[in-house]
Design a protein around this motif. Sequence first.
Motif, mmCIF file in Angstrom:
data_model
loop_
_atom_site.group_PDB
_atom_site.id
_atom_site.type_symbol
_atom_site.label_atom_id
_atom_site.label_comp_id
_atom_site.label_asym_id
_atom_site.label_seq_id
_atom_site.Cartn_x
_atom_site.Cartn_y
_atom_site.Cartn_z
ATOM 1 N N GLU A 242 0.834 -1.200 0.000
ATOM 2 C CA GLU A 242 0.000 0.000 0.000
ATOM 3 C C GLU A 242 0.876 1.261 0.000
ATOM 4 O O GLU A 242 0.633 2.197 -0.757
ATOM 5 C CB GLU A 242 -0.936 -0.023 1.220
ATOM 6 N N LEU A 243 1.936 1.234 0.851
ATOM 7 C CA LEU A 243 2.829 2.400 0.916
ATOM 8 C C LEU A 243 3.518 2.618 -0.421
ATOM 9 O O LEU A 243 3.664 3.753 -0.890
ATOM 10 C CB LEU A 243 3.875 2.202 2.023
ATOM 11 N N THR A 244 3.945 1.522 -1.032
ATOM 12 C CA THR A 244 4.616 1.623 -2.328
ATOM 13 C C THR A 244 3.685 2.235 -3.368
ATOM 14 O O THR A 244 4.089 3.093 -4.155
ATOM 15 C CB THR A 244 5.089 0.226 -2.792
ATOM 16 N N ARG A 245 2.427 1.783 -3.328
ATOM 17 C CA ARG A 245 1.457 2.282 -4.298
ATOM 18 C C ARG A 245 1.264 3.796 -4.130
ATOM 19 O O ARG A 245 1.293 4.552 -5.083
ATOM 20 C CB ARG A 245 0.115 1.565 -4.105
ATOM 21 N N GLN A 246 1.151 4.196 -2.852
ATOM 22 C CA GLN A 246 0.964 5.629 -2.595
ATOM 23 C C GLN A 246 2.173 6.436 -3.029
ATOM 24 O O GLN A 246 2.050 7.533 -3.582
ATOM 25 C CB GLN A 246 0.717 5.862 -1.093
ATOM 26 N N LEU A 247 3.365 5.840 -2.806
ATOM 27 C CA LEU A 247 4.596 6.551 -3.174
ATOM 28 C C LEU A 247 4.673 6.678 -4.697
ATOM 29 O O LEU A 247 5.103 7.713 -5.218
ATOM 30 C CB LEU A 247 5.808 5.812 -2.609
ATOM 31 N N GLN A 248 4.233 5.604 -5.410
ATOM 32 C CA GLN A 248 4.262 5.661 -6.875
ATOM 33 C C GLN A 248 3.361 6.774 -7.388
ATOM 34 O O GLN A 248 3.724 7.513 -8.314
ATOM 35 C CB GLN A 248 3.823 4.305 -7.460
ATOM 36 N N ILE A 249 2.210 6.897 -6.765
ATOM 37 C CA ILE A 249 1.284 7.970 -7.159
ATOM 38 C C ILE A 249 1.932 9.329 -6.888
ATOM 39 O O ILE A 249 1.913 10.223 -7.745
ATOM 40 C CB ILE A 249 -0.051 7.852 -6.376
ATOM 41 N N TRP A 250 2.570 9.417 -5.714
ATOM 42 C CA TRP A 250 3.202 10.681 -5.342
ATOM 43 C C TRP A 250 4.303 11.056 -6.336
ATOM 44 O O TRP A 250 4.423 12.205 -6.770
ATOM 45 C CB TRP A 250 3.760 10.580 -3.914
ATOM 46 N N VAL A 251 5.119 10.038 -6.704
ATOM 47 C CA VAL A 251 6.229 10.293 -7.626
ATOM 48 C C VAL A 251 5.683 10.770 -8.970
ATOM 49 O O VAL A 251 6.213 11.705 -9.581
ATOM 50 C CB VAL A 251 7.101 9.022 -7.799
ATOM 51 N N LYS A 252 4.598 10.132 -9.418
ATOM 52 C CA LYS A 252 3.989 10.520 -10.690
ATOM 53 C C LYS A 252 3.570 11.998 -10.643
ATOM 54 O O LYS A 252 3.830 12.762 -11.579
ATOM 55 C CB LYS A 252 2.772 9.624 -10.954
ATOM 56 N N ARG A 253 2.954 12.384 -9.507
ATOM 57 C CA ARG A 253 2.502 13.764 -9.371
ATOM 58 C C ARG A 253 3.683 14.735 -9.284
ATOM 59 O O ARG A 253 3.657 15.823 -9.851
ATOM 60 C CB ARG A 253 1.612 13.907 -8.139
ATOM 61 N N ALA A 254 4.745 14.291 -8.574
ATOM 62 C CA ALA A 254 5.924 15.148 -8.441
ATOM 63 C C ALA A 254 6.564 15.389 -9.808
ATOM 64 O O ALA A 254 6.941 16.510 -10.153
ATOM 65 C CB ALA A 254 6.922 14.506 -7.480
#
Lengths: 136, 305
Positions: A98-110
Motif C-alpha cells: 500500500e505504501l509503495t502504491r501511494q509513493l508511486q502515485i506521489w512520484v507521478k505527481r511530483a
Amino acid sequence: MTDRQPSIVFRLDPRSGIAPYRQLVDQVRNAVEMGRLRGGDQLPSVREVVTQVTINPNTVHRAYRELENLGLAEGRLGLGTFITENPDVHATEAGNVELTRQLQIWVKRARAAGIVDDDMLELLRRILNHDERVLS
Amino acid sequence: MTMPVIETNSLTKRFGRKWGLRDCSLSIPAGKVAALVGPNGAGKSTLLRMATGLSRPTSGEIYVLGEEPIGNSASFLSRIGYLDQERPLYRGFRVDEMFRFGEGTNPTWNMTTAHAYVDQLGISLRDRVNNLSGGQQAQVALTMCLAKQPELLILDEPAAALDPVAREDLLRLLMREVAERGTSVVLSTHALGDVGSICDYLVIMSHSTIVLADDLEFVVESHRFLGAPSPNVPELPEGVTVIDTRTSSRDVTYLVRMTLPLSDETWEITQPTLDEVIMAYLRLARDSASTSSRHETPSTRGEHS
C-alpha cells in the motif's frame, strides 16, 4: 571450524556513511525479503563474520541483537543465531504494498509538477530528518 | 563493569619546554577497540608509550589494567602487547627462530596460536624475516604480540605504510583475536575509514590534549548539523557547543555537540557522518592553534548520559 559455506557473505562499505551494524542488518533483512535466507537458516558466527569482513566483533553482536529485536532472527543458546521460522516479512510486505502504491502515485505527481529525482530524494531526506527531530 | 584498561588523571608529559601531553584525563573501558585519532604531534604516541612504561609521566597518574606501568614488573609486561612502527624483529632470524625467542622471553607464550596465525597468512616458519614483505613483517610482529596472549594490545599505527590487502589481512587478524579472546585494543591511526569499521571507542587528541573521548555509537548520536539562512540567524538552542562553522553567502551551518535533545523548529537539523564529526574536531584543533595557542578546546568528559 567447518568447511561449510556461510549462509550469507556480508559486505561493508566504509564510505557509505551508514553505520556498519546497520549495513549488516539491512543485508540480512534484504536477503530474507528476497528469499535468499529462510526460516531456520543459521547466520554465520561472529568469528566467521570477522574473517569475511574487517569489522569489530561487538558490531556484529549488535547487528544480531537488532535482528532479534526486529523478530527476524533468534539466538539459540550455545548454537548460534538463526533466522526465525516464518519471519514476519509478509506483514511488512502487505503494509509495504500500500505504501509503495501511494509513493508511486506521489512520484507521478511530483514528476508532473516538474520535480527532478534528486529533488525528490532531498525532500524525503528533509522530511526524515524533521521526523527524527520530532521524535528525539 | 570491569576496571578500565587505561585510566589517566591529569597526565602530563613535558619534553624540555614543549608539551608532550597536557593534563589528560581519560578512562578507556575494558573490552573495547579504542581508536586514538589526531594530527601528528598531538600526543598519541606519547600517551601510548607511557601506557607501556616506556616513558615516565612528568606529573599526573596513569593506570593500565589497574597497575602503574612504570616499575615494569614482568607480570605487568606479560599482560600487555605493544607494537609500534619499528617492528621489533631480528632481520636475520627465521620466523620459527623469532617464535622460539618469543617463547623464551614470555611466560604466557602460546606456540600453537603463533603457528596457526602465520600458517593462515601463508607465511612459512622457515622464511627469513629479511625476505618477507613489509606487510608480512607487520603480520609476524603482530602475531608475536598475540602469541603472548595479552589482555590489552597497544598498537601505534599498526597498519601505516601497508598496502590495502596487507592492512586488511592485519586488521582481520586483530579482529579475530578480539572475537576469540575478548582482548582489549587501543590503537592510534590516521585512517578514518578503519575507525568506523573496527573500533567501538574513539579518542580524539590534538595539541597534547584530549578533545573527545566516547563510545563510538554516542559520537554520531551526540552531534548534529544545524543550518539556517543568514543573516538573521536564530539563537543557538540550549545545551549545544559549536565545533565547526561553515558559511555561505546565503546560510550558516554549524556542527554542534548536543547535551540535550533538540526540539528546535527554527533550525534545519541533519545527522553528520562519523568522518564529518572527526574532521570537524581536527579542523577545530588546527584553527585554534593558528589563532591562539592557549585557546581552550572543549572537553567532553561525562557530558552524555
